[in-house]
Design a protein around this motif. Sequence first.
Motif, mmCIF file in Angstrom:
data_model
loop_
_atom_site.group_PDB
_atom_site.id
_atom_site.type_symbol
_atom_site.label_atom_id
_atom_site.label_comp_id
_atom_site.label_asym_id
_atom_site.label_seq_id
_atom_site.Cartn_x
_atom_site.Cartn_y
_atom_site.Cartn_z
ATOM 1 N N LYS A 60 0.833 -1.206 0.000
ATOM 2 C CA LYS A 60 0.000 0.000 0.000
ATOM 3 C C LYS A 60 0.866 1.253 0.000
ATOM 4 O O LYS A 60 0.566 2.233 -0.697
ATOM 5 C CB LYS A 60 -0.932 0.007 1.213
ATOM 6 C CG LYS A 60 -2.033 -1.019 1.146
ATOM 7 C CD LYS A 60 -2.865 -0.979 2.410
ATOM 8 C CE LYS A 60 -3.878 -2.100 2.464
ATOM 9 N NZ LYS A 60 -4.644 -2.094 3.708
ATOM 10 N N GLU A 64 1.037 4.116 -2.986
ATOM 11 C CA GLU A 64 0.815 5.534 -2.702
ATOM 12 C C GLU A 64 2.014 6.367 -3.160
ATOM 13 O O GLU A 64 1.845 7.452 -3.725
ATOM 14 C CB GLU A 64 0.536 5.763 -1.219
ATOM 15 C CG GLU A 64 0.143 7.183 -0.895
ATOM 16 C CD GLU A 64 -1.008 7.709 -1.744
ATOM 17 O OE1 GLU A 64 -0.923 8.884 -2.190
ATOM 18 O OE2 GLU A 64 -1.975 6.976 -1.993
ATOM 19 N N ARG A 67 1.827 6.710 -6.898
ATOM 20 C CA ARG A 67 0.798 7.686 -7.271
ATOM 21 C C ARG A 67 1.310 9.109 -7.079
ATOM 22 O O ARG A 67 1.075 9.991 -7.906
ATOM 23 C CB ARG A 67 -0.463 7.467 -6.442
ATOM 24 C CG ARG A 67 -1.241 6.241 -6.835
ATOM 25 C CD ARG A 67 -2.446 6.044 -5.950
ATOM 26 N NE ARG A 67 -3.254 4.921 -6.422
ATOM 27 C CZ ARG A 67 -4.169 4.320 -5.711
ATOM 28 N NH1 ARG A 67 -4.432 4.727 -4.483
ATOM 29 N NH2 ARG A 67 -4.854 3.310 -6.205
#
Length: 89
Positions: A60, A64, A67
């Motif tokens: 995760k 992130e 992104r």
Amino acid sequence: MKTKSLNTMAFYIVTMVTSIQISEELLEHLKKMKIHEKESYEDIILDLIEDRLELNEETKKEIEESRKEAREGKVHKWEDIKKELKLNV
């Protein structure tokens, strides 16, 4: 005697059903995700939840970070990568 016990068991089985409200846009997304026509929206949602739960914290974090880099423009064009690696794809 077996019939009576089955009837008794059936009496205690409770099915709880609820409805949810979703936007037309989300409904269209869910329709496109169906693998086959008879697949329920519940199955699709459960698959999505399962996929999300399978991601560990490290993954995760990496997603992130990726992104964030993409938002900041820290990306490479596919054409440039092919050229640099001399790929003929």
